[in-house]
Motif scaffolding. Structure first.
Motif, mmCIF file in Angstrom:
data_model
loop_
_atom_site.group_PDB
_atom_site.id
_atom_site.type_symbol
_atom_site.label_atom_id
_atom_site.label_comp_id
_atom_site.label_asym_id
_atom_site.label_seq_id
_atom_site.Cartn_x
_atom_site.Cartn_y
_atom_site.Cartn_z
ATOM 1 N N ASN A 1 67.863 15.346 52.227
ATOM 2 C CA ASN A 1 67.977 14.500 51.042
ATOM 3 C C ASN A 1 68.678 13.203 51.435
ATOM 4 O OD1 ASN A 1 68.671 13.261 48.600
ATOM 5 N ND2 ASN A 1 68.913 15.215 47.540
ATOM 6 N N GLY A 2 67.886 12.192 51.812
ATOM 7 C CA GLY A 2 68.444 10.932 52.306
ATOM 8 C C GLY A 2 69.390 10.250 51.340
ATOM 9 N N PRO A 3 68.995 10.025 50.071
ATOM 10 C CA PRO A 3 69.913 9.367 49.132
ATOM 11 C C PRO A 3 71.235 10.110 48.967
ATOM 12 C CG PRO A 3 67.684 9.348 48.263
ATOM 13 C CD PRO A 3 67.648 10.219 49.487
ATOM 14 N N ALA A 4 71.185 11.445 48.911
ATOM 15 C CA ALA A 4 72.425 12.212 48.750
ATOM 16 C C ALA A 4 73.298 12.109 49.990
ATOM 17 C CB ALA A 4 72.099 13.680 48.454
ATOM 18 N N VAL A 5 72.687 12.131 51.178
ATOM 19 C CA VAL A 5 73.454 11.989 52.418
ATOM 20 C C VAL A 5 74.120 10.616 52.460
ATOM 21 C CG1 VAL A 5 73.305 11.762 54.923
ATOM 22 C CG2 VAL A 5 72.141 13.654 53.773
ATOM 23 N N LEU A 6 73.363 9.566 52.172
ATOM 24 C CA LEU A 6 73.924 8.210 52.210
ATOM 25 C C LEU A 6 75.083 8.069 51.229
ATOM 26 C CD1 LEU A 6 70.645 6.114 52.459
ATOM 27 C CD2 LEU A 6 72.406 6.324 54.214
ATOM 28 N N THR A 7 74.922 8.604 50.025
ATOM 29 C CA THR A 7 75.994 8.531 49.029
ATOM 30 C C THR A 7 77.235 9.269 49.510
ATOM 31 O OG1 THR A 7 74.445 8.335 47.183
ATOM 32 C CG2 THR A 7 76.656 9.145 46.678
ATOM 33 N N ALA A 8 77.037 10.476 50.057
ATOM 34 C CA ALA A 8 78.178 11.275 50.518
ATOM 35 C C ALA A 8 78.907 10.599 51.670
ATOM 36 C CB ALA A 8 77.692 12.665 50.938
ATOM 37 N N VAL A 9 78.160 10.046 52.617
ATOM 38 C CA VAL A 9 78.780 9.407 53.779
ATOM 39 C C VAL A 9 79.522 8.144 53.360
ATOM 40 C CG1 VAL A 9 78.367 8.302 56.002
ATOM 41 C CG2 VAL A 9 77.125 10.388 55.400
ATOM 42 N N ARG A 10 78.878 7.327 52.540
ATOM 43 C CA ARG A 10 79.530 6.080 52.110
ATOM 44 C C ARG A 10 80.791 6.368 51.289
ATOM 45 N NH1 ARG A 10 73.671 3.566 50.805
ATOM 46 N NH2 ARG A 10 73.364 2.396 52.742
ATOM 47 N N GLU A 11 80.751 7.398 50.467
ATOM 48 C CA GLU A 11 81.918 7.713 49.637
ATOM 49 C C GLU A 11 83.087 8.202 50.483
ATOM 50 O OE1 GLU A 11 80.757 10.441 46.607
ATOM 51 O OE2 GLU A 11 79.894 8.877 45.313
ATOM 52 N N VAL A 12 82.817 9.082 51.444
ATOM 53 C CA VAL A 12 83.937 9.594 52.240
ATOM 54 C C VAL A 12 84.512 8.496 53.132
ATOM 55 C CG1 VAL A 12 82.592 10.464 54.217
ATOM 56 C CG2 VAL A 12 84.746 11.561 53.588
ATOM 57 N N LEU A 13 83.678 7.590 53.627
ATOM 58 C CA LEU A 13 84.178 6.474 54.421
ATOM 59 C C LEU A 13 85.057 5.551 53.578
ATOM 60 C CD1 LEU A 13 80.991 5.543 56.493
ATOM 61 C CD2 LEU A 13 83.121 6.485 57.401
ATOM 62 N N ALA A 14 84.612 5.276 52.355
ATOM 63 C CA ALA A 14 85.369 4.376 51.483
ATOM 64 C C ALA A 14 86.657 5.013 50.987
ATOM 65 C CB ALA A 14 84.494 3.964 50.295
ATOM 66 N N ASP A 15 86.615 6.302 50.668
ATOM 67 C CA ASP A 15 87.778 6.970 50.077
ATOM 68 C C ASP A 15 88.833 7.351 51.106
ATOM 69 O OD1 ASP A 15 86.438 6.729 47.705
ATOM 70 O OD2 ASP A 15 85.860 8.840 47.565
ATOM 71 N N GLU A 16 88.404 7.813 52.283
ATOM 72 C CA GLU A 16 89.341 8.356 53.253
ATOM 73 C C GLU A 16 89.594 7.443 54.448
ATOM 74 O OE1 GLU A 16 88.533 12.373 54.368
ATOM 75 O OE2 GLU A 16 87.943 12.981 52.335
ATOM 76 N N VAL B 1 88.500 6.917 60.373
ATOM 77 C CA VAL B 1 89.008 7.967 61.267
ATOM 78 C C VAL B 1 89.117 9.322 60.560
ATOM 79 C CG1 VAL B 1 90.977 8.728 62.640
ATOM 80 C CG2 VAL B 1 90.144 6.384 62.857
ATOM 81 N N PRO B 2 89.767 9.421 59.388
ATOM 82 C CA PRO B 2 89.803 10.720 58.705
ATOM 83 C C PRO B 2 88.421 11.230 58.322
ATOM 84 C CG PRO B 2 91.463 9.240 57.799
ATOM 85 C CD PRO B 2 90.576 8.408 58.676
ATOM 86 N N ALA B 3 87.534 10.320 57.906
ATOM 87 C CA ALA B 3 86.185 10.737 57.522
ATOM 88 C C ALA B 3 85.431 11.292 58.719
ATOM 89 C CB ALA B 3 85.423 9.563 56.917
ATOM 90 N N TRP B 4 85.567 10.618 59.857
ATOM 91 C CA TRP B 4 84.871 11.068 61.066
ATOM 92 C C TRP B 4 85.422 12.404 61.552
ATOM 93 C CZ3 TRP B 4 80.635 10.123 63.846
ATOM 94 C CH2 TRP B 4 80.571 10.613 65.156
ATOM 95 N N GLN B 5 86.735 12.495 61.667
ATOM 96 C CA GLN B 5 87.346 13.681 62.258
ATOM 97 C C GLN B 5 87.372 14.875 61.296
ATOM 98 O OE1 GLN B 5 90.252 11.431 65.499
ATOM 99 N NE2 GLN B 5 91.170 12.375 63.731
ATOM 100 N N GLY B 6 87.397 14.606 59.993
ATOM 101 C CA GLY B 6 87.514 15.698 59.040
ATOM 102 C C GLY B 6 86.223 16.123 58.373
#
Length: 303
Positions: free
Chosen positions: A114-129, A132-137
């Motif tokens: 699910n491309g749109p869901a993956v993009l949303t999830a990745v962008r949100e965790v990068l913006a929120d965390e 470095v925390p997003a990558w490692q966690g």
């Protein structure tokens, strides 16, 4: 990557393919340049090159060009017939021993292609965390989990490629600092023949988040090309990644130009063969890489 982007010839040289091949990929699969110069010539931006790196890697691994382009562009695959419950080892579960809710959600979206869901999830965790925390966690554990599933069952290699491509595209969006703190950029490159460039995009994004500008040469950088780039731009530091053992010749690092002031060389990845040359500093994590770059540049890492 700065300014109007790269020409088709420059990208072809970087990937080791012909310019006509890039034009064919653009015409047939819609994976082409998205920028225009002042003269209305089409130019490749950082995201365009990132997608092409993914497509080229998949083709080198044996994928048909159309399938490789689909994965690189983040287009979901046609729905496959559902397998009976219990078919295969582990169903659609991805091993995430310490997975957070975000990691589990990302894994579910990736397994569904699910491309749109993956993009949303990745962008949100990068913006929120933060990177470095997003990558490692989250990001790296999910990628490892999918890789472990493939190793155990022979399934989900397409999921790994699909997720890698979309994570790479999201990291490329964040790879330029607004106001760089370093006068001389950091040079990032994969070792010769090394095709796993995703960690470089993670490092570029993490550095940008702390105000450090980097130039990412991507995968499979020949030794001479890396040396030429060092002499051309005089970087404040060089980071070289090796993931596969056959790419980890530390002599490549030792033979880099020394320069004045002396070139600071950082190595990362599990592929390097010991021992390291005296002037090379090895880092084991993204967090260590960011700290090492700041130290080499004489910059204080933001709290």
């Amino acid at each position: 990557m700065e300014g109007p982007g790269l020409s088709v010839g420059a990208v072809a040289h970087r990937l080791g393919v012909s310019a006509s091949t890039l034009r064919t990929w653009d015409r047939r699969y819609g994976i082409g340049p998205s920028r225009r110069s002042e003269g209305a010539h089409r130019r490749y931006g950082a995201e365009d090159v990132a997608r092409l790196e993914v497509m080229n890697r998949l083709i080198l691994e044996g994928a048909p060009p159309g399938e490789a382009a689909r994965v690189a562009l983040g287009i979901p695959a046609p729905a496959a017939p559902r397998k009976p419950r219990g078919h295969g080892a582990g169903g659609k579960r991805v091993p995430l021993p310490a997975g957070s809710d975000r990691a589990r959600g990302l894994a579910r979206a990736a397994m569904a292609l699910n491309g749109p869901a993956v993009l949303t999830a990745v962008r949100e965790v990068l913006a929120d965390e933060g990177v470095v925390p997003a990558w490692q966690g989250v990001l790296a554990p999910v990628l490892r989990g999918i890789g472990e599933r493939y190793a155990a069952t022979g399934e989900a290699v397409e999921v790994e490629h699909f997720l890698s491509a979309l994570i790479l595209a999201c990291l490329a969006e964040r790879a330029e600092p607004v106001d760089p703190a370093n006068a001389r950029p950091v040079l990032l490159a994969c070792a010769p023949e090394e095709q796993h460039s995703l960690p470089l995009y993670a490092l570029a994004a993490a550095l940008a988040e702390t105000g450090v500008a980097a130039r990412n040469l991507g995968m499979r950088v020949p030794e001479k090309a890396l040396a030429d780039a060092v002499e051309r731009i005089g970087p404040g530091a060089v980071f070289v990644w090796s993931q596969m053992h056959f790419t980890g010749d530390t002599g490549v690092l030792d033979r880099l130009p020394t320069g004045r002031p002396p070139l600071r060389v950082i190595a990362g990845g599990p592929g390097w063969r010991l021992p390291f040359p005296e002037r090379v500093r090895y880092v084991a994590t993204l967090e260590e890489a960011v700290a090492a770059v700041h130290e080499c540049l004489g910059l204080v890492l933001p709290a």
